[in-house]
Design a protein around this motif. Structure first.
Motif, mmCIF file in Angstrom:
data_model
loop_
_atom_site.group_PDB
_atom_site.id
_atom_site.type_symbol
_atom_site.label_atom_id
_atom_site.label_comp_id
_atom_site.label_asym_id
_atom_site.label_seq_id
_atom_site.Cartn_x
_atom_site.Cartn_y
_atom_site.Cartn_z
ATOM 1 N N VAL A 241 0.656 -1.257 -0.054
ATOM 2 C CA VAL A 241 0.186 -0.227 0.006
ATOM 3 C C VAL A 241 0.870 1.085 0.117
ATOM 4 O O VAL A 241 1.940 1.241 0.680
ATOM 5 C CB VAL A 241 -1.091 0.052 1.053
ATOM 6 C CG1 VAL A 241 -1.831 1.337 1.180
ATOM 7 C CG2 VAL A 241 -1.745 -1.191 1.306
ATOM 8 N N GLY A 242 0.644 2.232 -0.944
ATOM 9 C CA GLY A 242 1.297 3.444 -0.703
ATOM 10 C C GLY A 242 0.727 4.410 -1.791
ATOM 11 O O GLY A 242 -0.392 4.167 -2.349
ATOM 12 N N GLU A 243 1.241 5.367 -2.039
ATOM 13 C CA GLU A 243 0.779 6.205 -3.091
ATOM 14 C C GLU A 243 1.416 5.841 -4.584
ATOM 15 O O GLU A 243 2.376 5.821 -4.990
ATOM 16 C CB GLU A 243 1.343 7.974 -2.963
ATOM 17 C CG GLU A 243 0.595 8.214 -1.648
ATOM 18 C CD GLU A 243 1.012 9.806 -1.116
ATOM 19 O OE1 GLU A 243 0.998 10.660 -2.058
ATOM 20 O OE2 GLU A 243 1.434 9.945 0.118
ATOM 21 N N GLY A 244 0.441 6.122 -5.430
ATOM 22 C CA GLY A 244 0.680 5.821 -6.900
ATOM 23 C C GLY A 244 1.204 4.062 -7.032
ATOM 24 O O GLY A 244 1.710 3.983 -8.472
ATOM 25 N N ILE A 245 0.773 3.421 -6.381
ATOM 26 C CA ILE A 245 0.887 1.937 -6.857
ATOM 27 C C ILE A 245 -0.071 1.493 -7.786
ATOM 28 O O ILE A 245 -1.279 1.879 -7.597
ATOM 29 C CB ILE A 245 0.728 0.913 -5.562
ATOM 30 C CG1 ILE A 245 1.977 1.408 -4.751
ATOM 31 C CG2 ILE A 245 0.682 -0.431 -5.973
ATOM 32 C CD1 ILE A 245 2.113 0.504 -3.340
ATOM 33 N N THR A 246 0.255 0.865 -8.912
ATOM 34 C CA THR A 246 -0.603 0.398 -9.867
ATOM 35 C C THR A 246 -0.676 -0.941 -10.407
ATOM 36 O O THR A 246 0.510 -1.793 -9.535
ATOM 37 C CB THR A 246 -0.163 1.205 -11.230
ATOM 38 O OG1 THR A 246 1.149 0.515 -11.576
ATOM 39 C CG2 THR A 246 0.031 2.721 -11.117
ATOM 40 N N MET A 247 -1.362 -1.327 -11.147
ATOM 41 C CA MET A 247 -1.598 -2.730 -11.541
ATOM 42 C C MET A 247 -0.115 -3.180 -12.206
ATOM 43 O O MET A 247 0.332 -4.265 -12.188
ATOM 44 C CB MET A 247 -2.645 -2.780 -12.537
ATOM 45 C CG MET A 247 -3.101 -4.008 -12.927
ATOM 46 S SD MET A 247 -4.484 -4.821 -11.903
ATOM 47 C CE MET A 247 -4.605 -6.137 -12.667
ATOM 48 N N ALA A 248 0.723 -2.379 -12.801
ATOM 49 C CA ALA A 248 1.902 -2.551 -13.347
ATOM 50 C C ALA A 248 2.885 -3.197 -12.324
ATOM 51 O O ALA A 248 3.728 -3.994 -12.575
ATOM 52 C CB ALA A 248 2.437 -1.503 -13.987
ATOM 53 N N ASP A 249 3.000 -2.430 -11.031
ATOM 54 C CA ASP A 249 3.579 -3.084 -9.920
ATOM 55 C C ASP A 249 3.399 -4.171 -9.512
ATOM 56 O O ASP A 249 4.241 -5.156 -9.195
ATOM 57 C CB ASP A 249 3.500 -1.838 -8.724
ATOM 58 C CG ASP A 249 3.872 -0.545 -9.130
ATOM 59 O OD1 ASP A 249 4.935 -0.233 -9.638
ATOM 60 O OD2 ASP A 249 2.983 0.529 -8.768
#
Ligand code: DAH
Length: 340
Positions: free
Chosen positions: A217-225
């Motif tokens: 969990v964090g800021e700007g975590i996406t499906m790509a990660d």
């Protein structure tokens, strides 16, 4: 004089007949003890007529010396023989292989778990342990499954006699614990542990099994990660050439939800069995953490995002080693366990 010679001969013959140390000692006492025959003979010197006395004494002393020397030699020889005998009797065959001390080892499930920990540790995930006895709230409600939600049917549950207390059906409730402890800081953890399901035990399903949950969990975590993390994990665990395939799926606690397959080369003789002929192997459920779950964990879903996944290490071990019955894991049959 003739008595002396008879004594010498008899003593010599008897000495030669002695086969061990005790009989030699007995012989010695008989001839050289305080009342021994040699001493008696020497003491008898006074009774010998005067003109023969010198010759008698000389001869008696010679016999004493000879017998004494013979005794010493016989005793030394007997000691040598005794050593020889004990060496042959207690012989050690140094060419025999040693007796190996049986060594314990880690259970195959533990070995697999530790491999998984090591891979995620390299990617910066901490191991976080959570409870196996859970509240209905953490196991279901806070994961976006209110009472009577139809998705609860996906998990057959062991309830305790205390209302609202159950054995966790998956490691996902650990997400709530971690988030509530960490918010608003970013988290990157794996949550391994035992899960329980009220199911018929078969070759493919057990009532207890491990899962490894993952959460970032964090800021700007996406499906790509999520994709990149899963791909890196699969390559480390299954080999460098691995491809992953993502299918859409449904879990109440993720949106979107996916299931992940790893390609399994059809050149592997086990490929048909492992992949049911498809060439793809399912390894986990995953997805982007649902906004409601983020909020339940104490994060503002407008600002934070995250991904989560859940996998079964027993299943991974079964696939890797060709174990075709999940019941083997807790059966405690050493013939099975010693293979790993
Ligand atoms: N908890 C799910 C199960 O037991 C597996 C799972 C799916 C975990 C998706 C996740 C996830 O964290 O995002 O079947």
């Amino acid at each position: 004089m003739s008595d002396l010679h008879e004594l010498e001969q008899r003593a010599t013959v008897e000495l030669q007949a002695c086969g061990d140390e005790p009989s030699l000692r007995t012989w010695h006492t008989k001839y050289f003890g305080d009342a021994g025959e040699v001493k008696t003979a020497l003491n008898g010197i006074g009774k010998v007529p005067k003109e023969q006395r010198a010759a008698y004494g000389k001869e008696a002393n010679r016999i004493k010396e000879v017998l004494n020397a013979a005794f010493d030699a016989a005793l030394a020889a007997e000691k040598d023989r005794a050593i020889e005998r004990s060496l042959t009797a207690d012989a050690v065959d140094v060419t025999l292989p040693g007796r190996t001390v049986p060594r314990g080892r880690l259970h195959v499930a533990t070995q697999t778990l530790r491999e998984i920990y090591a891979i995620f540790a390299d990617m910066g995930f901490q191991v976080y342990r959570t409870r196996e006895v859970e509240s209905d709230e953490n196991n279901f409600e806070l994961l976006n499954m209110p009472p009577h939600h139809p998705a609860r049917d996906m998990w057959d549950t062991f309830h305790t006699t205390t209302p609202g207390v159950l054995l966790r059906t998956h490691t996902s409730p650990g997400q709530i614990h971690v988030m509530r402890q960490s918010a608003p800081n970013p988290v990157r953890v794996i949550l391994p542990g035992m899960c329980y399901r009220y199911e018929q035990i078969t070759t493919r399903s057990e009532i207890m099994f491990h899962q490894v949950e993952g959460l970032a969990v964090g800021e700007g975590i996406t499906m790509a990660d999520l994709k990149g993390t899963i791909q890196a994990f699969a390559r480390r665990l299954f080999g460098q050439e691995r491809q992953i395939r993502i299918r859409s799926s449904y879990f109440p606690f993720t949106e979107p939800s996916i299931e992940v397959d790893v390609d399994w080369p059809m050149t592997d003789p086990d490929a048909v069995r492992l992949t049911k002929g498809t060439g793809w192997l399912e390894i986990m459920g995953a997805g982007m953490v649902h906004p409601t779950v983020l909020r339940n964990g104490g994060y503002d879903p407008e600002k934070f995002s995250g991904f989560a996944f859940g996998m079964g290490p027993q299943r991974i071990a079964m696939l890797r080693y060709g174990i075709d019955d999940i019941r083997e894991f807790w059966k405690n049959d050493l013939r099975f366990l010693q293979q790993f």
